[in-house]
Design a protein around this motif. Sequence first.
Motif, mmCIF file in Angstrom:
data_model
loop_
_atom_site.group_PDB
_atom_site.id
_atom_site.type_symbol
_atom_site.label_atom_id
_atom_site.label_comp_id
_atom_site.label_asym_id
_atom_site.label_seq_id
_atom_site.Cartn_x
_atom_site.Cartn_y
_atom_site.Cartn_z
ATOM 1 N N HIS A 170 0.742 -1.169 0.075
ATOM 2 C CA HIS A 170 0.084 -0.160 -0.046
ATOM 3 C C HIS A 170 1.000 1.348 0.080
ATOM 4 N N GLU A 171 1.888 1.280 0.575
ATOM 5 C CA GLU A 171 2.915 2.524 0.816
ATOM 6 C C GLU A 171 3.318 2.507 -0.660
ATOM 7 N N ALA A 172 3.884 1.534 -1.116
ATOM 8 C CA ALA A 172 4.516 1.727 -2.322
ATOM 9 C C ALA A 172 3.530 2.153 -3.609
ATOM 10 N N LEU A 173 2.437 1.609 -3.487
ATOM 11 C CA LEU A 173 1.346 2.088 -4.597
ATOM 12 C C LEU A 173 1.060 3.554 -4.226
ATOM 13 N N ASN A 174 1.185 4.103 -3.151
ATOM 14 C CA ASN A 174 0.821 5.407 -2.810
ATOM 15 C C ASN A 174 2.077 6.379 -3.097
ATOM 16 N N ASP A 194 -10.036 -2.343 -7.913
ATOM 17 C CA ASP A 194 -10.818 -1.072 -7.369
ATOM 18 C C ASP A 194 -10.046 -0.190 -6.242
ATOM 19 N N ARG A 195 -9.207 -0.926 -5.851
ATOM 20 C CA ARG A 195 -8.073 -0.198 -4.803
ATOM 21 C C ARG A 195 -7.530 0.979 -5.431
ATOM 22 N N GLY A 196 -7.108 0.818 -6.735
ATOM 23 C CA GLY A 196 -6.346 1.596 -7.287
ATOM 24 C C GLY A 196 -6.868 2.940 -7.592
ATOM 25 N N GLY A 199 -5.748 7.050 -6.871
ATOM 26 C CA GLY A 199 -5.598 8.098 -8.114
ATOM 27 C C GLY A 199 -4.749 7.267 -8.955
ATOM 28 N N MET A 200 -4.898 5.990 -9.357
ATOM 29 C CA MET A 200 -3.837 5.265 -10.376
ATOM 30 C C MET A 200 -4.960 4.763 -11.272
ATOM 31 N N GLU A 201 -4.427 4.632 -12.348
ATOM 32 C CA GLU A 201 -5.058 3.858 -13.536
ATOM 33 C C GLU A 201 -5.102 2.540 -13.372
ATOM 34 N N PRO A 253 2.019 5.167 -13.079
ATOM 35 C CA PRO A 253 1.685 3.787 -12.583
ATOM 36 C C PRO A 253 0.568 3.376 -13.152
ATOM 37 N N VAL A 254 0.523 2.175 -13.263
ATOM 38 C CA VAL A 254 -0.843 1.434 -13.783
ATOM 39 C C VAL A 254 -0.743 0.151 -13.027
ATOM 40 N N MET A 255 -2.139 -0.135 -12.395
ATOM 41 C CA MET A 255 -2.220 -1.332 -11.723
ATOM 42 C C MET A 255 -2.974 -2.355 -12.598
ATOM 43 N N ILE A 256 -2.548 -3.571 -12.692
ATOM 44 C CA ILE A 256 -3.287 -4.416 -13.537
ATOM 45 C C ILE A 256 -3.701 -5.599 -12.623
ATOM 46 N N GLU A 257 -5.030 -6.210 -12.401
ATOM 47 C CA GLU A 257 -5.445 -7.225 -11.915
ATOM 48 C C GLU A 257 -5.727 -8.343 -13.128
ATOM 49 N N PHE A 258 -4.826 -9.257 -12.855
ATOM 50 C CA PHE A 258 -5.040 -10.355 -13.679
ATOM 51 C C PHE A 258 -5.921 -11.524 -13.013
#
Length: 668
Positions: free
Chosen positions: A168-172, A207-209, A213-215, A244-249
């Motif tokens: 979570h820290e790293a995503l932020n 959805d967490r993205g 504020g992340m795509e 940054p872009v988050m992908i959920e596979f």
Amino acid sequence: MAQTSSSTIAFDYDPGKLDNSVLLSLYEKMIKPRLIEEKMLILLRQGKISKWFSGIGQEAIAVGVCEVLNKDEYILPMHRNLGIFTGREIPLNRLFSQWQGKANGFTKGRDRSFHFGTQEYKIVGMISHLGPQFGVADGIALGNLLKKNKQVCAVFTGEGGTSEGDIHEALNVASVWQLPVLFCIENNGYGLSTPTAEQYNCEHLADRGKGYGMETHIIDGNNILEVYTRLKEIVESMRETPRPVMIEFKTFRMRGHEEASGTKYVPQDLMDQWAAKDPITNYAEFLRNANILTEEKEVEIKTAIVHEINENLDIAFAEDPIDSSESNELNDVFKEFVYQEVKPNIETQELRLVDAISEGLKQSMERHENLVIMGQDIAEYGGVFKITEGFLDAFGKERVRNTPICESAIVSAAMGLSINGFKSVMEMQFADFVASGFNPIVNYLAKTQYRWEQNADVVIRMPCGAGVGAGPFHSQTNEAWFTHTPGLKVVYPAFPYDAKGLLATSIEDPNPVLFFEHKALYRSVRQQVPTDYYTIPLGKAALLKEGKDVSIITYGAGVHWAIEELETMDAVSAELIDLRTLAPLDTEAIFNSVKKTGKVIILQEDSRFGGIASDIAAMIADECFEALDAPIKRVASLDTPIPFAANLETIYLSKRKFKQELLELLRY
């Protein structure tokens, strides 16, 4: 363009404008890790490898990610991403040697399976703690931004790992800094045996993205064409517009967390449902229907891969077991550092400790163009102790970076910067807060050089110590946490002159350094300090006072406490040693002094039990026993948290006991 309408295929494959050669290549790249895995499962049962984490059923994800990234772009995979390693064309005999703990692997037998990295193939392997991997990717991506090379970094985790605070820290951080990281989450149904319903309470992890504020995108992880085509478009866009872009596979783990755990906890109908969605069998059927994969070609591909597997296994099995020595193991804990002395100039100025640190840091920033400093409030505000005041104007926002309050992610990002060729200094606002970044320090920074010869060129500044009425959470001097951990260097100056020179050397040193700065000394200690850049070697104590009656071994504030008491004891001939560096420790200076005086007292500010004084005492007992004329004395603070009220803090600190203990030792 290939088309199919077979109703037996679980996916609606859309090849778009992809050439048949690309479509066939994707099959070859998926079938290779599958065939390797099938062989490994046999070898596991035969006892020829020790452990296996299967990625069967998830090959499309690793292959798709690997194919859309360039060979010089970093990938940080997990232990189910064999397709990354084969996709980067690592020789199979080296992979097999790695899994057998042999020298031709990547860790010299010091770590197993996929717990390794390689700069040659731009792969950074995981550690078992999972979470720091995302922060390391942040650091690599930050390095890419600073280089302006338009590169993307990809990092993997499973859905279970996303619950870790490090992630979570790293995503932020990635979102705030707009770092070009492709965050790949393989949502494969279970974290070991815990189903997703018991791991998070949202419909989709993607959805967490939104909260960052992340795509984000959701991709069917078993459909290789969807993975490949969508990622190709996303990654090309990230190169042009870094973000940054988050992908959920969406995928499934068809075997156990590792083979010993099995899959009995998974309902059979769920296993059957996902077995029907196998990424390779479905894609192979699509290629056959489109007349791209003939029976002859399929046999040819599989035969060639099986031969390659067997030939490379023969090479690995023929390799001798790993051999080493005590000296080899010890020598590989740190990256070699050849100290280059920069002598101080003659011109000096009187500086406080805080000023000397600031000047040393500034001159290092001028000397090393690849040095980045990070920390909470260090930019416009100049840091809570004003050590970086004016740095923003001098060096710019790219190199002087305010961070969110997330110690773990920033430590990990510092590791990533080192991987990408940068030096970094992180200000831990207070040494007490290091507990929130402890994991990546002791498990990543400290161990990576030993594991796969990747150094952590990181200095963590640690404002520490009591005597300022700051209470339990702003007063600790916790150096013993780190002197216990092989792979870390620990520096603890007591004077402005030493602080400036030792900080310069710590930054020059390519290994991780914890640099302790006592807050009570920041503005109370003054000294003449050379105006130019200079260095002082690590691991060399300072003999501040010669004597014949007793050896006083101390560091940090203890040095000043000892000086203060000795000024009232004219009759005592004491030898006073300021350690300056705790790891490496100048044992020669300690032993020579003790053999000379026959009596020794070790003074530390930290609590007594488990402190560094205990180890120094043990070393002296081992090496100098016959020279001792009295028991070894340890003077330390109480084994309690540090209290706030001034009178309670006085009771706590070892300073109040030092003179009495010294006199008792002299009378012995």
